[in-house]
Design a protein around this motif. Structure first.
Motif, PDB file in Angstrom:
ATOM      1  N   PRO A  33       0.816  -1.213   0.000  1.00 18.95           N
ATOM      2  CA  PRO A  33       0.000   0.000   0.000  1.00 18.95           C
ATOM      3  C   PRO A  33       0.853   1.268   0.000  1.00 18.95           C
ATOM      4  CG  PRO A  33      -0.908  -1.598   1.529  1.00 18.95           C
ATOM      5  CD  PRO A  33       0.424  -2.145   1.083  1.00 18.95           C
ATOM      6  N   PHE A  34       0.432   2.233  -0.792  1.00 17.26           N
ATOM      7  CA  PHE A  34       1.073   3.546  -0.874  1.00 17.26           C
ATOM      8  C   PHE A  34      -0.060   4.571  -0.821  1.00 17.26           C
ATOM      9  CE2 PHE A  34       3.700   6.972  -2.413  1.00 17.26           C
ATOM     10  CZ  PHE A  34       5.014   6.595  -2.181  1.00 17.26           C
ATOM     11  N   PRO A  35      -0.689   4.695   0.348  1.00 18.92           N
ATOM     12  CA  PRO A  35      -1.935   5.462   0.459  1.00 18.92           C
ATOM     13  C   PRO A  35      -1.736   6.971   0.363  1.00 18.92           C
ATOM     14  CG  PRO A  35      -1.215   4.761   2.622  1.00 18.92           C
ATOM     15  CD  PRO A  35      -0.271   4.118   1.636  1.00 18.92           C
ATOM     16  N   ALA A  36      -2.839   7.649   0.123  1.00 21.75           N
ATOM     17  CA  ALA A  36      -2.800   9.110   0.004  1.00 21.75           C
ATOM     18  C   ALA A  36      -2.279   9.769   1.274  1.00 21.75           C
ATOM     19  CB  ALA A  36      -4.195   9.627  -0.333  1.00 21.75           C
ATOM     20  N   ALA A  43       0.015  16.718  -1.103  1.00 21.27           N
ATOM     21  CA  ALA A  43      -1.123  16.511  -0.207  1.00 21.27           C
ATOM     22  C   ALA A  43      -2.392  16.170  -0.960  1.00 21.27           C
ATOM     23  CB  ALA A  43      -1.337  17.762   0.641  1.00 21.27           C
ATOM     24  N   ASN A  44      -2.398  16.391  -2.264  1.00 29.02           N
ATOM     25  CA  ASN A  44      -3.585  16.113  -3.072  1.00 29.02           C
ATOM     26  C   ASN A  44      -3.527  14.771  -3.796  1.00 29.02           C
ATOM     27  OD1 ASN A  44      -4.760  18.673  -2.483  1.00 29.02           O
ATOM     28  ND2 ASN A  44      -3.382  19.612  -3.980  1.00 29.02           N
ATOM     29  N   ASP A  45      -2.463  14.016  -3.574  1.00 32.00           N
ATOM     30  CA  ASP A  45      -2.329  12.715  -4.237  1.00 32.00           C
ATOM     31  C   ASP A  45      -3.423  11.761  -3.791  1.00 32.00           C
ATOM     32  OD1 ASP A  45      -0.062  13.834  -5.266  1.00 32.00           O
ATOM     33  OD2 ASP A  45       1.320  12.319  -4.504  1.00 32.00           O
ATOM     34  N   LYS A  46      -3.740  10.819  -4.673  1.00 32.28           N
ATOM     35  CA  LYS A  46      -4.723   9.790  -4.363  1.00 32.28           C
ATOM     36  C   LYS A  46      -3.998   8.479  -4.035  1.00 32.28           C
ATOM     37  CE  LYS A  46      -7.911  12.157  -7.444  1.00 32.28           C
ATOM     38  NZ  LYS A  46      -8.588  12.140  -8.761  1.00 32.28           N
ATOM     39  N   ASP A  47      -4.756   7.492  -3.647  1.00 29.15           N
ATOM     40  CA  ASP A  47      -4.167   6.230  -3.209  1.00 29.15           C
ATOM     41  C   ASP A  47      -3.445   5.505  -4.340  1.00 29.15           C
ATOM     42  OD1 ASP A  47      -5.168   6.356  -0.518  1.00 29.15           O
ATOM     43  OD2 ASP A  47      -7.139   5.778  -1.277  1.00 29.15           O
ATOM     44  N   ARG A  48      -2.323   4.921  -3.986  1.00 27.82           N
ATOM     45  CA  ARG A  48      -1.547   4.095  -4.910  1.00 27.82           C
ATOM     46  C   ARG A  48      -1.152   2.805  -4.186  1.00 27.82           C
ATOM     47  NH1 ARG A  48       1.257   9.173  -4.785  1.00 27.82           N
ATOM     48  NH2 ARG A  48       1.349  10.332  -6.748  1.00 27.82           N
ATOM     49  N   PHE A  49      -0.520   1.899  -4.942  1.00 23.03           N
ATOM     50  CA  PHE A  49       0.203   0.780  -4.338  1.00 23.03           C
ATOM     51  C   PHE A  49       1.432   0.505  -5.183  1.00 23.03           C
ATOM     52  CE2 PHE A  49      -2.713  -1.257  -7.291  1.00 23.03           C
ATOM     53  CZ  PHE A  49      -2.030  -2.349  -7.806  1.00 23.03           C
ATOM     54  N   VAL A  50       2.434  -0.079  -4.554  1.00 24.44           N
ATOM     55  CA  VAL A  50       3.679  -0.426  -5.241  1.00 24.44           C
ATOM     56  C   VAL A  50       3.752  -1.937  -5.362  1.00 24.44           C
ATOM     57  CG1 VAL A  50       6.202  -0.399  -5.126  1.00 24.44           C
ATOM     58  CG2 VAL A  50       4.894   1.636  -4.446  1.00 24.44           C
ATOM     59  N   LEU A  51       3.890  -2.405  -6.593  1.00 21.55           N
ATOM     60  CA  LEU A  51       4.065  -3.841  -6.837  1.00 21.55           C
ATOM     61  C   LEU A  51       5.546  -4.146  -6.933  1.00 21.55           C
ATOM     62  CD1 LEU A  51       2.417  -6.513  -7.588  1.00 21.55           C
ATOM     63  CD2 LEU A  51       3.213  -6.035  -9.911  1.00 21.55           C
ATOM     64  N   GLU A  52       6.006  -5.067  -6.113  1.00 19.66           N
ATOM     65  CA  GLU A  52       7.397  -5.509  -6.161  1.00 19.66           C
ATOM     66  C   GLU A  52       7.439  -6.947  -6.665  1.00 19.66           C
ATOM     67  OE1 GLU A  52      11.127  -5.545  -3.094  1.00 19.66           O
ATOM     68  OE2 GLU A  52       9.406  -6.781  -2.569  1.00 19.66           O
ATOM     69  N   ILE A  53       8.295  -7.189  -7.651  1.00 17.04           N
ATOM     70  CA  ILE A  53       8.511  -8.535  -8.189  1.00 17.04           C
ATOM     71  C   ILE A  53       9.880  -8.995  -7.699  1.00 17.04           C
ATOM     72  CG2 ILE A  53       8.595  -9.963 -10.265  1.00 17.04           C
ATOM     73  CD1 ILE A  53       7.343  -7.380 -11.680  1.00 17.04           C
TER      74      ILE A  53
END
Length: 500
Positions: free
Chosen positions: A384-387, A405-415
């Motif tokens: 998880p890379f939340p806002a 501060a206005n970014d939205k939620d992301r996630f980081v995929l690691e392989i």
């Protein structure tokens, strides 16, 4: 992003038979000059000091790369002297190594070049009056959290205690504490930095904000840090550990992950990492790391995860150092070759199936290899890379990734790949790239206006062939600053690591 032909050629050359030749005369001369300038701290092939350092990598394959010599400085001034000597030998490449956790060939390793190992520049102290931890880059994250524990504080840092210090902090650093305080680098307020001309300078985030932002997630492009001044944060007993879930629980696991990322702002003390281990020796499981910044996690802190029946529960209440040690069990004992590759992705509110779609494509791409190589380990991790993380980063001045501060939620995929034979190196690199290529093709088709559009790569988990700086929105600003700090290209052209 597309595989850079130059990057691929470099790495293939590092591992090819042609590269296994004697260092150039210029490199030999550079080693001799460094030995003269810094007596007693340069080690040549065949010495115990050389062998010890060159075998100390998380990716065991990096030990195949043989530097012409290894310098183990004990002060920043000695690092500066080495840089001054190398400045006279403009055709000699070098790499700088901290904890040796970066698996990318040539980043903290060197074939026939000079390796500067910071293993002797280590130690952590704390000043209660300023609430600052002074952290040197040598060693592993256990060397940070251990000394700080007695003061009831910690630094935002690694989720395993075997993670190296210098590279982790220079790359940005994701942490169990990131939803509360931002990335690890965001809490750095000062740097003792050795620059390209060998000078040792002190960078203050308050008076040099542009350089501070560049250094947070900028790797080694502006200099080599020999001490970090880091704002400390309170810590006591924490709750966490690993739970194992059956592979057939995929729908429940990914629904819980989707829900958790979207609601992490409600309780930023909670953190998870979801590992899909479906292709490990035919054992289809999910291994999920849980963390809560208190002795017990309140009901509801992990949302829908709490409704899933587990196969094995290894969570409990620990000191923070104890939990990081527990998380690391087995992580440094495999003696395998290893790789990372990463991609940053949006949480798409209307597409909770996105995680399973990624997992299904990963299974399709890697399945044949996994079945024919049962001793290899191929895993994908959803981080998880939340806002709320970006908001906390921005409040501290932000970093190279340009979070706001206005970014939205992301996630980081690691392989992640771990394997035993050098013959499989190219295969793993290529299969990992196939997955990120496929995902990049999907993004324009699945992304919606309500999801985050800016998706910078996370340096700590990126592969050598990925253009990390090119993914940063302020890359041109960083290139100009890098050229100002390093006009001859000492770091950008000659040092191992991601180049701006």
């Amino acid at each position: 992003m597309a595989l850079s032909k130059a990057s691929l050629a470099l790495v293939l050359a590092l591992f090819s038979a042609k590269s296994l030749q004697a260092p150039t005369q210029s490199t030999v001369n550079a080693c001799n000059a460094i030995s003269k300038a810094i007596p007693g701290k340069l080690f040549s092939p065949g010495s115990s000091g050389y062998k010890e350092e060159n075998e100390d990598y998380w990716n065991a394959g990096l030990s195949d790369l043989k530097p012409a010599c290894i310098l183990k400085p004990t002060t920043p001034q000695e690092v500066g002297k080495a840089f001054q000597v190398l400045g006279e030998f403009t055709d000699v490449n070098f790499s700088v190594k901290s904890g040796g956790h970066d698996p990318n060939p040539g980043h903290s390793s060197s074939q026939d070049g000079v390796l500067i190992a910071l293993s002797k520049i280590k130690g952590t102290t704390y000043d209660k009056a300023t609430n600052l931890a002074q952290v040197k880059p040598g060693g592993q994250w256990a060397d940070v959290v251990g000394p700080l524990e007695k003061f009831g504080v910690t630094a935002v840092g690694g989720r395993l205690d075997v993670v190296g210090i210098g590279g982790y902090l220079a790359g940005g650093g994701l942490s169990f504490l990131s939803a509360q305080y931002g990335m690890a680098a965001d809490s750095i307020v000062g740097w003792e930095l050795v620059t390209a001309n060998g000078s040792v300078i002190n960078v203050d985030a308050k008076t040099q904000p542009d350089l501070a932002v560049a250094l947070r997630g900028g790797g080694n492009q502006y200099g080599v840090t020999t001490k970090f001044s880091i704002e400390a944060h309170p810590i006591g007993k924490v709750w966490g550990g690993i739970r194992i879930y059956a592979g057939w629980a995929e729908q429940e696991v990914f629904a819980a992950l989707h829900d958790f990322i979207g609601n992490n702002n409600k309780d930023p003390k909670a953190a998870v990492i979801v590992n899909s281990n479906k292709l490990v020796s035919g054992v289809a499981i999910y291994m999920i790391f849980f963390f809560y910044d208190a002795p017990e996690a309140p009901k509801g802190a992990f949302g829908k995860f709490e409704d899933i029946s587990d196969l094995l529960d290894m969570t409990g209440t620990y000191t923070y150092p104890e939990l990081l040690t527990k998380n690391s069990m087995g992580a440094d004992s495999l003696s395998n070759r290893a790789s990372f590759r990463s991609i940053t992705l949006p949480r798409i509110p209307s597409r909770p199936q996105f995680y399973r779609e990624i997992e299904a494509q990963w299974e399709t791409i890697f399945k044949d290899y996994a079945q024919s190589h049962p001793g290899s380990i191929v895993v994908i991790a959803f981080q998880p890379f939340p806002a709320i993380l970006a908001k906390n980063s921005a409040s501290r001045g932000s970093n190279s990734m340009g979070l706001t501060a206005n970014d939205k939620d992301r996630f980081v995929l690691e392989i992640t790949g771990q394997w035993s034979s050098a013959d499989d190196d190219n295969t793993i690199w290529d299969l990992s790239k196939q997955l990120t290529d496929w995902i990049e093709e999907q993004i324009p088709q699945v992304t919606t206006p309500e999801s985050e559009q800016y998706l910078p790569l996370f340096m700590n988990d990126a592969a050598f062939s990925q253009d990390v700086f090119g993914s940063y929105k302020d890359v041109e600003k960083f290139r100009a600053l890098q050229k100002e700090m390093d006009p001859t290209g000492f770091f950008s052209k000659r040092a191992g690591g991601f180049n701006v």
